[in-house]
Structure formats: structure tokens, C-alpha cells
Design a protein around this motif. Structure first.
Motif, mmCIF file in Angstrom:
data_model
loop_
_atom_site.group_PDB
_atom_site.id
_atom_site.type_symbol
_atom_site.label_atom_id
_atom_site.label_comp_id
_atom_site.label_asym_id
_atom_site.label_seq_id
_atom_site.Cartn_x
_atom_site.Cartn_y
_atom_site.Cartn_z
ATOM 1 N N LEU A 167 0.677 -1.255 -0.111
ATOM 2 C CA LEU A 167 0.116 0.081 -0.173
ATOM 3 C C LEU A 167 0.986 1.127 0.132
ATOM 4 C CD1 LEU A 167 -2.817 1.362 0.382
ATOM 5 C CD2 LEU A 167 -2.367 1.343 2.904
ATOM 6 N N ASN A 192 -3.000 5.610 1.048
ATOM 7 C CA ASN A 192 -3.419 5.310 2.650
ATOM 8 C C ASN A 192 -4.258 6.392 2.995
ATOM 9 O OD1 ASN A 192 -3.215 4.446 5.212
ATOM 10 N ND2 ASN A 192 -1.982 5.939 5.668
ATOM 11 N N ILE A 214 -5.705 -8.016 4.502
ATOM 12 C CA ILE A 214 -5.532 -7.123 3.788
ATOM 13 C C ILE A 214 -6.437 -6.112 4.353
ATOM 14 C CG2 ILE A 214 -5.858 -5.906 1.505
ATOM 15 C CD1 ILE A 214 -5.296 -8.414 0.187
ATOM 16 N N ARG A 216 -4.868 -2.989 6.785
ATOM 17 C CA ARG A 216 -5.194 -1.413 6.254
ATOM 18 C C ARG A 216 -6.065 -0.660 6.903
ATOM 19 N NH1 ARG A 216 -4.632 -1.868 -0.169
ATOM 20 N NH2 ARG A 216 -2.504 -2.851 -0.341
ATOM 21 N N ASP A 263 4.097 -8.118 6.174
ATOM 22 C CA ASP A 263 2.928 -7.767 5.665
ATOM 23 C C ASP A 263 2.354 -6.601 6.161
ATOM 24 O OD1 ASP A 263 2.463 -10.008 3.828
ATOM 25 O OD2 ASP A 263 1.870 -11.111 5.462
ATOM 26 N N SER A 289 1.495 -2.779 4.444
ATOM 27 C CA SER A 289 0.236 -2.179 4.796
ATOM 28 C C SER A 289 0.197 -1.107 5.599
ATOM 29 C CB SER A 289 -0.726 -3.540 5.262
ATOM 30 O OG SER A 289 -0.558 -4.707 4.891
#
Length: 475
Positions: free
Chosen positions: A269, A274, A326, A330, A350, A354
């Protein structure tokens, strides 16, 4: 008089500049100044690392990928697989098949990207690549062993006979058979005899890779995600349910080995995208029940599971679990990273992908690229004893200001590229990004070369009959 006049102009300029600096820094507190990146893009200030690739048949690397893509049954460890358990790639390069997107395998794919870099023809290599492949052993700094040890182990675990992985039976444990043959081939080579294996590089990103051959390759430089797979347990410390004491092997050390990142499984991301409100305070998705140092995870789970704005949920390595992760990462301000069976996991990377601030609960965790990356600039480190105090963790996280969280997230965005393996070329054969994971790994290997050479020379002058005990320390 003339001498004084010649000096007056430089002095005046210096005083004016000093006053300007004083005004600037007194008007703007340091905390409000824009942050310079603590993670400079690497510039090659030394000769390239010269890598010689050991001679192993294709069956030990890309041939294992051929074997995987020919499988017709799903991985026995993954619950609720998709209707097509091993979807075949479209028009792959037969010489360099893609690495499986099976999450249990993909997270360990460093072996694939490193060999792909070495397979890249000289005219396609980036000018600022840290490593260069050489074909004369005498020119080399290190010898790379092109064995996909992790893929070999995963094929056995996912498609072999249950329980056969631990057995030294060549008929039922094909991974053991491959390990044995690799060791025999490598130890017969002139390269191994020249150095006793100290300048050889093995990629062992799965903690169980080369499980039966660890003592044989202990002198070599090992590329591992952590040292957790090299611990044995003191059974006496299991009394009264206490966490097992870890006894460090003499086979691994930060002096000679390199910590490498997992391949993150979630998409990156960018900070410019964001835009979703992060309404969850703390997020964790994974298995609750772990062994060894991972027992702290179960205790944390019990403390945190009923806290508002905290999500602790079981996770599974399938498409549904990926989608949930995900969305969860996020939507969260912080992502919990407790130990599992070993100190680290791909969950940390991860979280970085993110832009979810990692909360690392560990008293002793090795991390990749330390010395290049300052993790304290974008992560929080909590001791196990503090984290296990009721209400401590959530109270601390809620006390962190929005300004600090923004700064941590901005710093995290600067290092996202450092953990990227994929160079965007089929089979991984093509120029690697200058600030990507492959170049950083080679840079860390380069830094070990002087120690390797010293060890080789010391061994050469050792008097006959003298035994020097192994004394590797993992800190």
C-alpha cells in the motif's frame, strides 16, 4: 592592514551564516523539522561481490518448480483450498518457471530471487547491482549453492507421506534424499575443500530447510529468517508449564550468517493511497497455539481478545484469510507481532507493506538489514514481561499521539521497497531494484567476506592435532 581587510569579508560571511542558522533553529523546534530519510538508497562504494555458483543439476532448483507445477493434488496443510489447488501459470518460461503463490511456500521465496539475479545475463544486469556472477572459482568471494532447500522441504511436508519428514528414509522422504545428495556433491567439490565450506552460501529461509544436514553445512554462511529453527529444547525447563529454555547451537551466528526477510504475502500500500480511516487500534490474525517461544502468543491472546478496538482472530493460509488480512491490516493503526514457533514471521513484512505500525513483542529477535535499517524509526518494541501485564499494551498504544503515528508510518513508507524481492521479470531473471531486498542481501553477504577470509586463513595455519571448539554467539 591589508591582511586584515583580506580576512574581513570571509569572517563577515561566516558570522552572517551563523546568525541565520541560529535564527532558523531557534524559530523551529527540532520535532517540527522535516525528517530526512534514515534509510539511504545504497550506493556501491566497493567492488561488486563476486559470486561463483556451485555446480548442481537443475533438478535441485528449477526442476523442483517443474515438479510442483505438475502436481494435481492440493497441499494437505491448507484447509478449504480453492477449486483449482495449483493454478498453472500462463505461458511460463520453461527454463525459469514462476515460484508457487501457495502462501506456505511464497513467504520463503528468497532462494528463487537470489538465483534469478545470478542467472541474469551480464548485459541485462543493473549497473549498481551489488553482486556479479563469476565463472572462475579463484576470482570468487563466495560460492552460492543453488539448492531450493525450502521448496524441497515444503514439497515433502505438503505432498509427502505424513510423518516421513523427520525420518532418514530415502524411499519415503525425498527431501532427505535431496539434502544428502546435495551435501555429498558439494563436499566433493574443490571449492569446499579449498575453504572447508566457510565461503559457501546456503539459502535456508524455512526453519526446517536442510533439517537433516545442519551439522554438515554449519561452517557455511547461512541465509536464514531467524535462528529459531536452530534451537533445541531443554526438557527439564518444561516443568510447571514454563516457557522452554532455548539452547543456542554453535552452528549459527550473526558473525557469519545473514538474516533475510520473508517475502510479504499482502500487496504493498503506497502512502499516497493510505486514505482509509484506521479505526482498529491493534490487529492480529494467525494461529493462537504455538510452540517454544510462541507460548507468549497464547497468553497475549487471552489478555487482549476482549479489549475494544482490538482484533485477535484465527487465520488460515487461503484466499479468504488473505482478503481478511488485507482489510484488517489496512484498517488498523498497529499490528501485533508476537513470536510463533520461531521469533519472526512474514506477518511483520505484511504489516510494513500495509503501513500498519508493527508492535514487536520479543526480548530477542534478529531482524534483516540491521545496520542499514533502523527499525525503531517505524516499529514499537515491547518486552514480553511488559506485554503480559494486564492493560499495559492497550494503554500504551492509546497514549501514542497522532503526530508520532504519522511519523512512524511515513518512515515505514520509506523502507517498503527494501523488502521487495519481485523485480517484475519472468522467472526473476532481470535487473534487480537498487534498493530492493536482493541487493540488500548481497550487501550483507559482502560485509561477512572479511570474517570468512580470516576464518579460512586461521584454519590453514592451525597446527596438526589441535582442535578448536566452535564458539559462535548469536548476538
Amino acid at each position: 592592514m591589508m591582511k586584515w581587510r583580506s580576512l574581513s569579508l570571509p569572517i563577515a560571511i561566516f558570522l552572517a551564516f551563523s546568525l541565520l542558522c541560529l535564527f532558523f533553529f531557534s524559530s523551529y523546534p527540532l520535532s517540527s523539522l522535516p525528517l530526512s530519510s534514515p534509510y539511504p538508497i545504497p550506493t556501491l562504494h566497493h567492488p561488486p561481490l563476486k559470486v561463483y555458483v556451485a555446480d548442481l543439476p537443475r533438478s535441485f532448483n528449477y526442476g523442483l518448480l517443474d515438479q510442483f507445477w505438475s502436481l494435481s493434488t492440493p497441499d494437505s496443510r491448507i484447509a478449504n483450498p480453492t477449486s483449482d489447488p495449483n493454478p498453472k501459470p500462463i505461458n511460463p518460461d520453461p527454463s525459469y518457471p514462476p515460484y508457487p503463490d501457495n502462501p506456505l511456500m511464497q513467504q520463503y521465496s528468497a532462494e528463487y530471487w537470489l538465483l534469478g539475479d545470478l542467472e541474469t545475463p551480464p548485459d541485462l544486469r543493473a549497473r549498481d547491482s551489488v553482486a556479479v556472477r563469476v565463472y572462475d572459482l579463484e576470482e570468487s568471494d563466495v560460492v552460492f549453492v543453488p539448492f531450493f532447500a525450502t521448496l524441497s522441504a515444503e514439497l515433502q511436508l505438503g505432498w509427502g507421506k505424513k510423518g516421513a519428514f523427520l525420518k532418514k528414509d530415502e524411499s519415503s522422504n525425498l527431501d532427505y534424499k535431496r539434502q544428502k545428495e546435495v551435501v555429498e556433491r558439494i563436499k566433493r567439490s574443490e571449492a569446499w575443500k579449498r575453504s572447508g565450506g566457510r565461503d559457501h552460501v546456503f539459502v535456508l529461509t524455512d526453519p526446517v530447510a536442510m533439517w537433516h544436514a545442519k551439522a554438515d553445512i554449519a561452517p557455511a554462511m547461512l541465509l536464514v529468517v531467524d535462528f529459531g529453527g536452530w534451537y533445541k529444547l531443554d526438557s527439564q525447563s518444561m516443568k510447571n508449564g514454563t516457557v522452554p529454555e532455548r539452547i543456542q547451537h554453535t552452528q549459527v551466528s550473526l558473525i557469519k550468517d545473514v538474516i533475510v526477510p520473508y517475502t510479504h504475502l499482502l500487496p504493498t500500500l503506497p502512502i499516497s493511497e493510505n486514505t482509509v480511516t484506521r479505526h482498529i487500534l491493534l490487529y492480529f490474525k494467525g494461529a493462537k497455539h504455538r510452540h517454544r517461544g510462541g507460548l507468549v502468543r497464547e497468553k497475549l491472546w487471552d489478555i487482549l481478545q476482549n479489549e475494544p478496538d482490538v482484533i485477535m482472530e484465527e487465520g488460515f493460509p487461503n484466499s479468504t484469510g488473505r482478503s481478511q488480512s488485507i482489510k484488517g491490516m489496512r484498517s488498523s493503526q498497529f499490528c501485533l507481532h508476537p513470536a510463533g514457533d520461531t521469533p519472526t514471521s512474514c506477518r511483520l513484512f505484511d504489516a510494513v507493506a500495509s503501513l500498519c505500525i508493527p508492535v514487536i513483542v520479543s526480548d530477542n529477535i534478529p531482524l534483516p538489514f540491521e545496520g542499514i535499517i533502523d527499525y525503531s524509526q517505524f516499529s514499537l518494541f515491547i518486552s514480553e514481561s511488559q506485554a503480559l501485564q494486564k492493560n499495559y499494551l492497550v494503554t500504551y498504544l492509546r497514549s501514542i499521539s497522532e503526530k508520532r503515528k504519522e511519523r512512524l508510518r511515513a518512515n515505514m513508507a520509506r523502507v517498503q521497497s527494501h523488502f521487495e524481492f519481485d523485480n517484475g521479470f519472468p522467472g526473476g531473471v532481470g535487473p534487480v531494484p537498487r534498493d530492493g531486498a536482493v541487493n540488500h542481501i548481497w550487501e550483507m553477504v559482502y560485509q561477512k567476506v572479511p570474517n570468512v577470509r580470516q576464518a579460512i586463513l586461521r584454519e590453514k595455519r592451525r597446527p596438526e592435532g589441535v582442535v578448536v571448539p566452535l564458539r559462535c554467539h548469536c548476538t
